[in-house]
Design a protein around this motif. Structure first.
Motif, PDB file in Angstrom:
ATOM      1  N   THR A 191     -39.711   0.195 -22.598  1.00  0.00           N
ATOM      2  CA  THR A 191     -38.499   0.369 -23.406  1.00  0.00           C
ATOM      3  C   THR A 191     -38.812   1.323 -24.545  1.00  0.00           C
ATOM      4  O   THR A 191     -39.918   1.330 -25.084  1.00  0.00           O
TER       5      THR A 191
ATOM      6  N   LEU B 199     -37.455   3.082 -28.225  1.00  0.00           N
ATOM      7  CA  LEU B 199     -36.597   2.903 -29.385  1.00  0.00           C
ATOM      8  C   LEU B 199     -35.440   3.883 -29.292  1.00  0.00           C
ATOM      9  O   LEU B 199     -35.638   5.076 -29.107  1.00  0.00           O
ATOM     10  N   ARG B 200     -34.226   3.385 -29.395  1.00  0.00           N
ATOM     11  CA  ARG B 200     -33.056   4.244 -29.247  1.00  0.00           C
ATOM     12  C   ARG B 200     -32.314   4.436 -30.571  1.00  0.00           C
ATOM     13  O   ARG B 200     -31.248   5.009 -30.598  1.00  0.00           O
ATOM     14  N   ARG B 201     -32.878   3.940 -31.653  1.00  0.00           N
ATOM     15  CA  ARG B 201     -32.274   4.127 -32.964  1.00  0.00           C
ATOM     16  C   ARG B 201     -32.990   5.271 -33.669  1.00  0.00           C
ATOM     17  O   ARG B 201     -34.187   5.454 -33.493  1.00  0.00           O
ATOM     18  N   PRO B 202     -32.253   6.013 -34.459  1.00  0.00           N
ATOM     19  CA  PRO B 202     -32.920   7.121 -35.172  1.00  0.00           C
ATOM     20  C   PRO B 202     -33.824   6.590 -36.283  1.00  0.00           C
ATOM     21  O   PRO B 202     -33.565   5.542 -36.872  1.00  0.00           O
ATOM     22  N   ILE B 203     -34.876   7.300 -36.523  1.00  0.00           N
ATOM     23  CA  ILE B 203     -35.755   7.015 -37.652  1.00  0.00           C
ATOM     24  C   ILE B 203     -35.547   8.163 -38.632  1.00  0.00           C
ATOM     25  O   ILE B 203     -35.746   9.323 -38.284  1.00  0.00           O
TER      26      ILE B 203
END
Length: 173
Positions: free
Chosen positions: A10, A12-16
């Motif tokens: 999996t 990470l699909r969120r922006p950093i």
């Protein structure tokens, strides 16, 4: 898991979101190929002063000489929004502390008056601007800062070291 299925990794699909002042710093080089970079220019000083006024209003704070002090704050920080907000935060904390001490001295208990207190931060903000406390250091570089921090102060003739009973030395004024 289920039989026969291969677990997929999996991601990470969120922006950093990283905020930095020097995007070509050596510590950031490994992530530069993966990063989307946005260069942000300082905002218009008039607009920033207006937004700071709105923040003060929402936080139930006031500045008597609002226009002049807020414009001076914006100029002192070079239009850096974070520095402006930090300076206002520290000035408001100090102003609230002074207001509470004054109320205690005058014998007013917390919650005794029915009105909501509007706190004026003019004097604490002016002190911060005069002393450049809590404001962005526009002249310093790393070498200058290190030299300032680790420079030994010259002691005046008034202060003398003396040995204590345990053999440790202590400073006596």
């Amino acid at each position: 898991g289920k039989k026969g299925k291969v677990a997929r990794p999996t991601y990470l699909r969120r922006p950093i979101i990283l905020i930095c002042n020097h995007k070509h710093a050596p510590a950031l080089r490994p992530i530069l190929p993966y990063a989307k970079q946005f260069d942000v220019q300082p905002p218009n000083p008039e607009r920033l002063a207006g937004r700071l006024r709105a923040v003060l209003s929402a936080e139930r704070m006031s500045v008597v000489a609002g226009g002049m002090l807020l414009h001076r704050l914006v100029a002192s920080t070079g239009g850096d929004i974070r520095s402006c907000l930090y300076a206002l935060q520290f000035a408001s904390a100090r102003a609230r502390e002074l207001t509470m001490k004054k109320r205690e001295r005058d014998g007013i208990q917390p919650g005794e008056d029915s009105g909501v207190i509007m706190c004026d931060i003019s004097s604490t903000l002016m002190n911060a601007l005069d002393k450049s406390t809590g404001l962005k250091d526009m002249q310093g570089d790393v070498a200058g800062t290190v030299a300032t921090v680790f420079r030994k102060k010259k002691s005046s003739g008034k202060n003398k070291r003396q040995k204590t009973a345990t053999g440790a030395s202590s400073l006596v004024a």
